[in-house]
Scaffold this motif. Structure first.
Motif, mmCIF file in Angstrom:
data_model
loop_
_atom_site.group_PDB
_atom_site.id
_atom_site.type_symbol
_atom_site.label_atom_id
_atom_site.label_comp_id
_atom_site.label_asym_id
_atom_site.label_seq_id
_atom_site.Cartn_x
_atom_site.Cartn_y
_atom_site.Cartn_z
ATOM 1 N N LEU A 117 0.822 -1.201 0.000
ATOM 2 C CA LEU A 117 0.000 0.000 0.000
ATOM 3 C C LEU A 117 0.859 1.256 0.000
ATOM 4 C CD1 LEU A 117 -3.216 0.756 1.921
ATOM 5 C CD2 LEU A 117 -1.258 2.235 2.323
ATOM 6 N N TYR A 118 1.880 1.298 0.859
ATOM 7 C CA TYR A 118 2.706 2.502 0.931
ATOM 8 C C TYR A 118 3.331 2.813 -0.429
ATOM 9 C CZ TYR A 118 2.544 1.731 6.041
ATOM 10 O OH TYR A 118 2.147 1.543 7.337
ATOM 11 N N HIS A 119 3.856 1.791 -1.072
ATOM 12 C CA HIS A 119 4.491 1.979 -2.379
ATOM 13 C C HIS A 119 3.475 2.455 -3.410
ATOM 14 C CE1 HIS A 119 7.553 1.200 -5.492
ATOM 15 N NE2 HIS A 119 6.546 0.760 -6.223
ATOM 16 N N ALA A 120 2.286 1.880 -3.371
ATOM 17 C CA ALA A 120 1.249 2.280 -4.329
ATOM 18 C C ALA A 120 0.901 3.752 -4.160
ATOM 19 C CB ALA A 120 0.003 1.412 -4.145
ATOM 20 N N LEU A 179 2.895 6.086 -2.888
ATOM 21 C CA LEU A 179 4.041 6.872 -3.365
ATOM 22 C C LEU A 179 3.990 7.041 -4.881
ATOM 23 C CD1 LEU A 179 7.291 5.873 -1.427
ATOM 24 C CD2 LEU A 179 5.534 7.552 -0.858
ATOM 25 N N GLU A 180 3.676 5.963 -5.567
ATOM 26 C CA GLU A 180 3.590 6.049 -7.031
ATOM 27 C C GLU A 180 2.548 7.069 -7.456
ATOM 28 O OE1 GLU A 180 4.966 1.865 -9.008
ATOM 29 O OE2 GLU A 180 2.910 1.946 -8.226
ATOM 30 N N GLN A 181 1.403 7.077 -6.783
ATOM 31 C CA GLN A 181 0.345 8.017 -7.143
ATOM 32 C C GLN A 181 0.737 9.461 -6.829
ATOM 33 O OE1 GLN A 181 -2.459 7.029 -8.850
ATOM 34 N NE2 GLN A 181 -1.328 5.101 -8.852
ATOM 35 N N LEU A 182 1.569 9.635 -5.812
ATOM 36 C CA LEU A 182 2.006 10.974 -5.424
ATOM 37 C C LEU A 182 3.241 11.439 -6.196
ATOM 38 C CD1 LEU A 182 1.591 10.743 -1.536
ATOM 39 C CD2 LEU A 182 0.138 12.015 -3.121
ATOM 40 N N GLY A 183 3.833 10.530 -6.968
ATOM 41 C CA GLY A 183 5.028 10.890 -7.720
ATOM 42 C C GLY A 183 6.275 10.973 -6.867
ATOM 43 N N ILE A 184 6.333 10.194 -5.794
ATOM 44 C CA ILE A 184 7.486 10.166 -4.891
ATOM 45 C C ILE A 184 8.239 8.858 -5.083
ATOM 46 C CG2 ILE A 184 8.239 10.222 -2.480
ATOM 47 C CD1 ILE A 184 5.674 11.756 -1.832
ATOM 48 N N ASP A 185 9.552 8.922 -5.135
ATOM 49 C CA ASP A 185 10.360 7.720 -5.338
ATOM 50 C C ASP A 185 10.499 6.925 -4.046
ATOM 51 O OD1 ASP A 185 10.814 8.274 -8.021
ATOM 52 O OD2 ASP A 185 12.650 9.409 -7.620
ATOM 53 N N ASN A 186 10.479 5.610 -4.190
ATOM 54 C CA ASN A 186 10.718 4.695 -3.085
ATOM 55 C C ASN A 186 12.170 4.234 -3.166
ATOM 56 O OD1 ASN A 186 10.710 2.718 -1.118
ATOM 57 N ND2 ASN A 186 8.839 1.723 -1.834
ATOM 58 N N ALA A 187 12.928 4.424 -2.089
ATOM 59 C CA ALA A 187 14.344 4.036 -2.097
ATOM 60 C C ALA A 187 14.515 2.523 -2.135
ATOM 61 C CB ALA A 187 15.046 4.612 -0.864
ATOM 62 N N TRP A 188 13.525 1.789 -1.632
ATOM 63 C CA TRP A 188 13.661 0.322 -1.518
ATOM 64 C C TRP A 188 13.208 -0.339 -2.810
ATOM 65 C CZ3 TRP A 188 16.296 -2.375 1.893
ATOM 66 C CH2 TRP A 188 16.115 -3.761 1.960
ATOM 67 N N ALA A 214 4.510 -10.956 -1.063
ATOM 68 C CA ALA A 214 3.207 -10.614 -1.632
ATOM 69 C C ALA A 214 2.537 -9.470 -0.891
ATOM 70 C CB ALA A 214 2.294 -11.846 -1.615
ATOM 71 N N TRP A 215 2.968 -9.230 0.346
ATOM 72 C CA TRP A 215 2.392 -8.144 1.148
ATOM 73 C C TRP A 215 3.132 -6.829 0.951
ATOM 74 C CZ3 TRP A 215 -2.168 -9.080 3.383
ATOM 75 C CH2 TRP A 215 -2.529 -10.418 3.593
ATOM 76 N N GLY A 216 4.177 -6.851 0.156
ATOM 77 C CA GLY A 216 4.855 -5.609 -0.175
ATOM 78 C C GLY A 216 5.939 -5.170 0.787
#
Length: 278
Positions: free
Chosen positions: A171-174, A176-185, A191-193
């Protein structure tokens, strides 16, 4: 069987063992008769709050079947991880398993699909569409407030030496993608992310903005204050740590909204603080 039950019930009442389904049912304003582990839900999910009228069903993995039978819900909603309980639960009421966080799927779309499916099951189609629309609108507004930031390293402590680090499928990664923020990991996740790692693994990301999501397990805060390993992480040493209130990392759109709000507000506060310091 479920469809016929829904059609015959004047005021259907629902029960669930799953917190993701619970938060979505609440957001859809569906009558929620029983939820498992309400106190733990409020510690890990926090909001939306479980209505006072809902009954605590005991452990998610070992619900109180006698109490559940007394409640006589019209249906019991579970996630597939609790499917082993189906034979016992189905003696009480129709059981429906609604999946989320499936391998090789688009988490953002999955959350919307889950919302629509649950809305259809509980006669809340309009509310489901409104929840989806409200979430998209919120994300759009929040995205306009995001300033340039270092990639985020999002963690949640399991004990004083181990953290979940959140990446793809989660969820957190999803969000971030919608907000246009990069995930360092960018390492593989389950399966739970998330990936479960020792805190020493965080040292490989010295330039990332560290984000710690509460709650902290008992005793961890005191242990970290004495931990040389933690204190020597570049982000910790340089004061680049953001702490967020509890947000259910395995949630659906209500948790996505909460994570987006709290994260953007925290990033804004940090950005304003950095400006004030210069």
């Amino acid at each position: 069987m479920l469809a016929s039950t829904l059609g015959s019930a004047a005021s259907p009442q629902w029960a669930t063992l799953d917190w993701t389904l619970a938060e979505t049912l609440i957001a859809l304003d569906a009558p929620l008769r029983g939820v498992a582990q309400i106190d733990a839900y409020h510690a890990w999910v926090d909001k939306p709050r479980i209505p006072d009228t809902a009954v605590d069903l005991g452990l998610r993995t070992q619900p109180n079947l006698e109490l559940l039978a007394d409640l006589a819900p019209d249906a019991i909603f579970i996630s597939p991880m609790f499917s082993y309980l189906t034979p016992r639960l189905s003696r009480i009421a129709p059981v429906e398993a609604l999946p989320l966080y499936q391998a090789d799927s688009d988490t953002w779309q999955e959350m919307q699909t889950l919302t629509r499916k649950l809305g259809e099951r509980v006669d809340r189609k309009a509310q489901a569409e409104a929840l989806i629309a409200d979430t998209k609108s919120l994300i759009h507004r929040l995205k306009s407030r995001v300033s340039p930031t270092a990639p985020l390293l999002m963690v949640q402590f399991m004990d004083e030496r181990h953290v979940r680090v959140f990446g793809e499928n989660g969820l957190y990664h999803a969000v971030l993608e919608q907000l246009g923020i990069d995930n360092a990991w960018q390492a593989p996740t389950n399966a739970w992310g998330f990936s479960l790692v020792g805190i020493e693994a965080l040292a490989a990301y010295p330039d990332a903005q560290l984000v710690v999501v509460d709650p902290l397990p008992v005793g961890v805060e005191a242990s970290l204050a004495e931990s040389g390993l933690w204190q020597q992480l570049p982000s910790v040493r340089e004061g680049r740590v953001i702490t967020l209130p509890p947000v259910w990392s395995f949630g659906a759109l209500p948790s996505a909204q909460r994570f987006a709000r709290t994260l953007v507000s925290a990033l804004e506060a940090r950005h304003d603080g950095d400006i004030d310091d210069n």
